[in-house]
Design a protein around this motif. Structure first.
Motif, PDB file in Angstrom:
ATOM      1  N   LEU A   1       0.644  -1.374   0.244  1.00 31.57           N
ATOM      2  CA  LEU A   1       0.470  -0.104  -0.217  1.00 31.57           C
ATOM      3  C   LEU A   1       1.137   1.023   0.271  1.00 31.57           C
ATOM      4  O   LEU A   1       0.539   2.178   0.023  1.00 31.57           O
ATOM      5  CB  LEU A   1      -0.530   0.298   1.407  1.00 31.57           C
ATOM      6  CG  LEU A   1      -2.210  -0.535   1.168  1.00 31.57           C
ATOM      7  CD1 LEU A   1      -3.538  -0.346   2.662  1.00 31.57           C
ATOM      8  CD2 LEU A   1      -2.782  -0.404  -0.542  1.00 31.57           C
ATOM      9  N   VAL A   2       2.233   1.440   0.304  1.00 25.44           N
ATOM     10  CA  VAL A   2       3.154   1.964   0.087  1.00 25.44           C
ATOM     11  C   VAL A   2       2.736   3.118  -0.849  1.00 25.44           C
ATOM     12  O   VAL A   2       2.657   3.672  -1.746  1.00 25.44           O
ATOM     13  CB  VAL A   2       4.723   2.019   0.782  1.00 25.44           C
ATOM     14  CG1 VAL A   2       5.479   2.778   0.690  1.00 25.44           C
ATOM     15  CG2 VAL A   2       4.065   1.455   2.063  1.00 25.44           C
TER      16      VAL A   2
ATOM     17  N   SER B   1      16.870   4.367  -0.113  1.00 22.57           N
ATOM     18  CA  SER B   1      17.821   4.322   1.380  1.00 22.57           C
ATOM     19  C   SER B   1      16.485   3.687   2.186  1.00 22.57           C
ATOM     20  O   SER B   1      17.230   3.774   3.756  1.00 22.57           O
ATOM     21  CB  SER B   1      17.206   5.709   1.213  1.00 22.57           C
ATOM     22  OG  SER B   1      18.584   6.444   0.534  1.00 22.57           O
ATOM     23  N   SER B   2      15.531   3.067   2.064  1.00 23.47           N
ATOM     24  CA  SER B   2      14.384   2.657   3.380  1.00 23.47           C
ATOM     25  C   SER B   2      15.348   1.274   3.178  1.00 23.47           C
ATOM     26  O   SER B   2      14.175   0.539   3.800  1.00 23.47           O
ATOM     27  CB  SER B   2      13.076   2.613   2.793  1.00 23.47           C
ATOM     28  OG  SER B   2      12.547   2.108   1.456  1.00 23.47           O
ATOM     29  N   LEU B   3      15.828   0.634   2.628  1.00 25.52           N
ATOM     30  CA  LEU B   3      15.929  -1.124   2.680  1.00 25.52           C
ATOM     31  C   LEU B   3      16.819  -1.337   3.910  1.00 25.52           C
ATOM     32  O   LEU B   3      15.956  -1.951   3.762  1.00 25.52           O
ATOM     33  CB  LEU B   3      17.068  -1.213   1.173  1.00 25.52           C
ATOM     34  CG  LEU B   3      16.226  -1.671   0.160  1.00 25.52           C
ATOM     35  CD1 LEU B   3      17.127  -2.401  -0.823  1.00 25.52           C
ATOM     36  CD2 LEU B   3      15.407  -3.246   0.121  1.00 25.52           C
TER      37      LEU B   3
ATOM     38  N   VAL C   1       0.770   8.200   4.273  1.00 27.62           N
ATOM     39  CA  VAL C   1      -0.110   9.018   3.294  1.00 27.62           C
ATOM     40  C   VAL C   1      -0.242  10.206   3.781  1.00 27.62           C
ATOM     41  O   VAL C   1      -0.436  10.922   3.254  1.00 27.62           O
ATOM     42  CB  VAL C   1      -1.151   8.453   3.775  1.00 27.62           C
ATOM     43  CG1 VAL C   1      -3.021   9.133   2.824  1.00 27.62           C
ATOM     44  CG2 VAL C   1      -1.427   7.143   3.003  1.00 27.62           C
ATOM     45  N   PHE C   2      -0.253  10.762   5.032  1.00 27.94           N
ATOM     46  CA  PHE C   2       0.075  12.111   5.542  1.00 27.94           C
ATOM     47  C   PHE C   2       1.055  12.830   4.307  1.00 27.94           C
ATOM     48  O   PHE C   2       1.194  13.916   3.935  1.00 27.94           O
ATOM     49  CB  PHE C   2       0.015  11.665   6.829  1.00 27.94           C
ATOM     50  CG  PHE C   2       0.065  13.553   7.345  1.00 27.94           C
ATOM     51  CD1 PHE C   2      -1.131  14.203   7.045  1.00 27.94           C
ATOM     52  CD2 PHE C   2       1.220  13.925   7.974  1.00 27.94           C
ATOM     53  CE1 PHE C   2      -0.949  15.696   8.162  1.00 27.94           C
ATOM     54  CE2 PHE C   2       1.613  15.511   8.622  1.00 27.94           C
ATOM     55  CZ  PHE C   2       0.309  15.836   8.704  1.00 27.94           C
ATOM     56  N   LEU C   3       2.152  12.235   5.088  1.00 23.28           N
ATOM     57  CA  LEU C   3       3.382  12.824   4.229  1.00 23.28           C
ATOM     58  C   LEU C   3       3.885  13.386   2.561  1.00 23.28           C
ATOM     59  O   LEU C   3       3.741  14.126   2.058  1.00 23.28           O
ATOM     60  CB  LEU C   3       5.079  12.186   5.242  1.00 23.28           C
ATOM     61  CG  LEU C   3       4.839  12.090   6.310  1.00 23.28           C
ATOM     62  CD1 LEU C   3       6.093  11.321   6.235  1.00 23.28           C
ATOM     63  CD2 LEU C   3       5.053  13.449   6.677  1.00 23.28           C
TER      64      LEU C   3
ATOM     65  N   ILE D   1      11.293   8.161   5.440  1.00 22.49           N
ATOM     66  CA  ILE D   1      10.358   7.981   6.647  1.00 22.49           C
ATOM     67  C   ILE D   1       9.821   7.744   7.322  1.00 22.49           C
ATOM     68  O   ILE D   1       9.693   7.158   8.942  1.00 22.49           O
ATOM     69  CB  ILE D   1      10.303   9.327   6.541  1.00 22.49           C
ATOM     70  CG1 ILE D   1      10.949  10.871   6.468  1.00 22.49           C
ATOM     71  CG2 ILE D   1       9.501  10.229   8.207  1.00 22.49           C
ATOM     72  CD1 ILE D   1       9.987  12.121   6.107  1.00 22.49           C
ATOM     73  N   SER D   2       8.649   6.940   6.930  1.00 19.45           N
ATOM     74  CA  SER D   2       7.709   5.825   7.576  1.00 19.45           C
ATOM     75  C   SER D   2       8.153   4.581   7.344  1.00 19.45           C
ATOM     76  O   SER D   2       8.576   3.900   8.350  1.00 19.45           O
ATOM     77  CB  SER D   2       6.351   5.636   6.234  1.00 19.45           C
ATOM     78  OG  SER D   2       6.549   4.968   5.636  1.00 19.45           O
ATOM     79  N   ARG D   3       9.295   4.099   6.976  1.00 19.42           N
ATOM     80  CA  ARG D   3      10.211   2.841   6.698  1.00 19.42           C
ATOM     81  C   ARG D   3      11.478   3.146   7.789  1.00 19.42           C
ATOM     82  O   ARG D   3      11.483   1.767   8.297  1.00 19.42           O
ATOM     83  CB  ARG D   3      10.547   2.752   5.156  1.00 19.42           C
ATOM     84  CG  ARG D   3       9.723   1.760   4.720  1.00 19.42           C
ATOM     85  CD  ARG D   3       9.720   0.909   3.348  1.00 19.42           C
ATOM     86  NE  ARG D   3       8.891   0.622   2.170  1.00 19.42           N
ATOM     87  CZ  ARG D   3       9.043   0.467   1.283  1.00 19.42           C
ATOM     88  NH1 ARG D   3      10.129   1.183   0.825  1.00 19.42           N
ATOM     89  NH2 ARG D   3       7.986   0.290   0.498  1.00 19.42           N
TER      90      ARG D   3
END
Length: 451
Positions: free
Chosen positions: A26-27, A134-136, A170-172, A197-199
């Protein structure tokens, strides 16, 4: 144990995993929906970037799953100390995997200009791809805690973390893509930064729960590297690496399809992104059922109850058939409406609707093959299923799709019909594989598959 009992246990295990797995995809869905409002080119760039990243992400997710069946078997045997050792080894494997996969994506990004994609799409894709890559590392650390929890049949905690972090994403997105609340309008790159950021939040929240919970104190979890054993690293990798390749062979087939769509045009690529985005939602949801099947099968093996193990696996197949029949009907009946959630381009909506008919057709095959991979992973049977996914998608599905699309002029539909055949072949073979192996285990009264 009755079928009703199996259903209840599996559902209670699967439902949180379904939501957690759904959260991962969903991301990308949220990014695509919100980026689609910027136009076809940014949406096509998101498609290309996510196609590459999602292949690598799924490989990492597969590697991390090497922890779960081993933890579940140890839990069935009551071996708490071994669970702590499995977590420690799995964590370092996942960290090393994240570093390696980040380097792979950086290398692949240098070749995007040679894939014969529209230049304006590639120019937007590269910076976006770097940001989400970078989120990995935080994602793989989160997976370490998640797979540990699922191995001991605690599936709700990862669900809570994933839901919260998706709401943050979703907000960001709203803030960073469009420049709300005084932030700069970053467009597609804003979606990437929101994902990052979320991850980063995910491993912090999940790790805090696991390390502070009394439930996990009996496992003596350690984060050091002083007592790493090659034998245990090898045991995890023998399940994790083939599982990662199972994901790669399927997901990369759809990514290769995205590249072929780019040869047709920007609108075809955008339509593919919408259809595959929607199909990936049901795929990730049924992968939650698959994970529950893996947990139940491996736990019953740990208990030495092979008859219950077989029943648990067959119930997962049945639940999958029901669920994917419903999603298939939804795709077909709502094919003209669902694409409008992403974009208002009439041509893209029409192309997406035609692909959703095919997506509706392959829901059953997709569901059965995902369930098959999960329950076979619970048996520690990973080599043969990996070979089957390679042959079905890359020897049968994609070549046929190319032939139908470019030799018989079926365009985007031809590519998806090829994928449909690949999924169907995989589903039939994997179901028969579990049926055969589980019967053999019952007759021998012992595990008969070894990785």
């Amino acid at each position: 144990m009755t079928i009703k009992d199996h259903f209840s246990i599996t559902f209670n295990l699967a439902f949180p995993v379904v939501l957690s797995q759904l959260g991962q995809v969903l991301v990308g869905v949220a990014d695509s929906m919100m980026v689609g409002r910027l136009g076809a080119v940014p949406l096509a760039a998101a498609s290309l970037g996510n196609s590459i990243f999602f292949v690598i992400l799924m490989f990492g997710m597969g590697v991390s799953m090497g922890i779960t069946p081993l933890v579940s078997i140890a839990d069935g045997k009551g071996k708490h100390k071994r669970i702590g050792h499995l977590f420690q080894h799995g964590l370092w494997i996942n960290i090393a995997t994240a570093v390696l996969l980040t380097a792979v994506i950086v290398g692949l990004s240098q070749g995007l200009h040679f894939l014969d994609q529209p230049e304006e799409v590639v120019d937007l894709t590269i910076p976006y791809l770097f940001i989400i890559t970078s989120s990995l590392l935080p994602f793989m650390i989160f997976q370490s805690f998640k797979q540990l929890a699922e191995g001991v049949s605690q599936t709700k905690q990862a669900m809570y973390v994933t839901v919260i972090c998706n709401l943050v994403n979703v907000f960001l997105n709203w803030v960073l893509i469009y420049g709300n609340l005084g932030a700069p309008a970053m467009g597609l790159n804003g979606a990437g930064l929101a994902t990052l950021i979320s991850r980063v939040m995910m491993p912090v929240m999940m790790g805090f729960y696991v390390m502070k919970s009394a439930r996990y104190s009996v496992f003596d979890l350690k984060l050091g590297i002083g007592k790493l054993r090659l034998l245990l690293l090898d045991k995890i990798l023998k399940i994790g690496i083939p599982t990662g390749f199972q994901y790669i062979f399927e997901v990369s087939a759809f990514s290769a399809a995205a590249i072929m769509m780019g040869w047709i045009g920007v609108n075809a690529l955008a339509a593919h992104q919408i259809a595959i985005n929607l199909a990936s939602v049901s795929y990730m949801m049924v992968s939650g059922l698959s994970t529950a099947g893996m947990i139940r099968v491996s736990n019953q093996i740990g208990r030495g109850d092979f008859k219950t193990m077989r029943e648990a696996g067959m119930v997962v197949f049945g639940m999958t058939l029901v669920f994917m029949s419903i999603t298939g009907l939804i795709f077909i009946l709502m094919r003209s409406y669902l694409p409008t959630l992403y974009i208002d381009n009439e041509e893209v909506v029409a192309l997406s609707a035609s692909l959703l008919i095919i997506a509706g057709m392959f829901q059953l095959s997709d569901g059965i093959q995902v369930a098959g991979l999960g329950v076979l992973r619970g048996l520690e049977d990973v080599k043969f299923p990996t070979l089957i996914t390679l042959v079905a998608y890359w020897v049968i599905g994609l070549p046929l799709g190319y032939f139908l699309a470019f030799q018989l002029d079926m365009a985007e539909k031809g590519i998806w019909y090829g994928l449909l055949l690949g999924l169907s072949v995989t589903a039939v073979v994997l179901f028969y594989r579990f049926y055969k192996l589980s019967n053999r285990m019952i007759s021998a009264n012992k595990p008969v598959v070894s990785v």
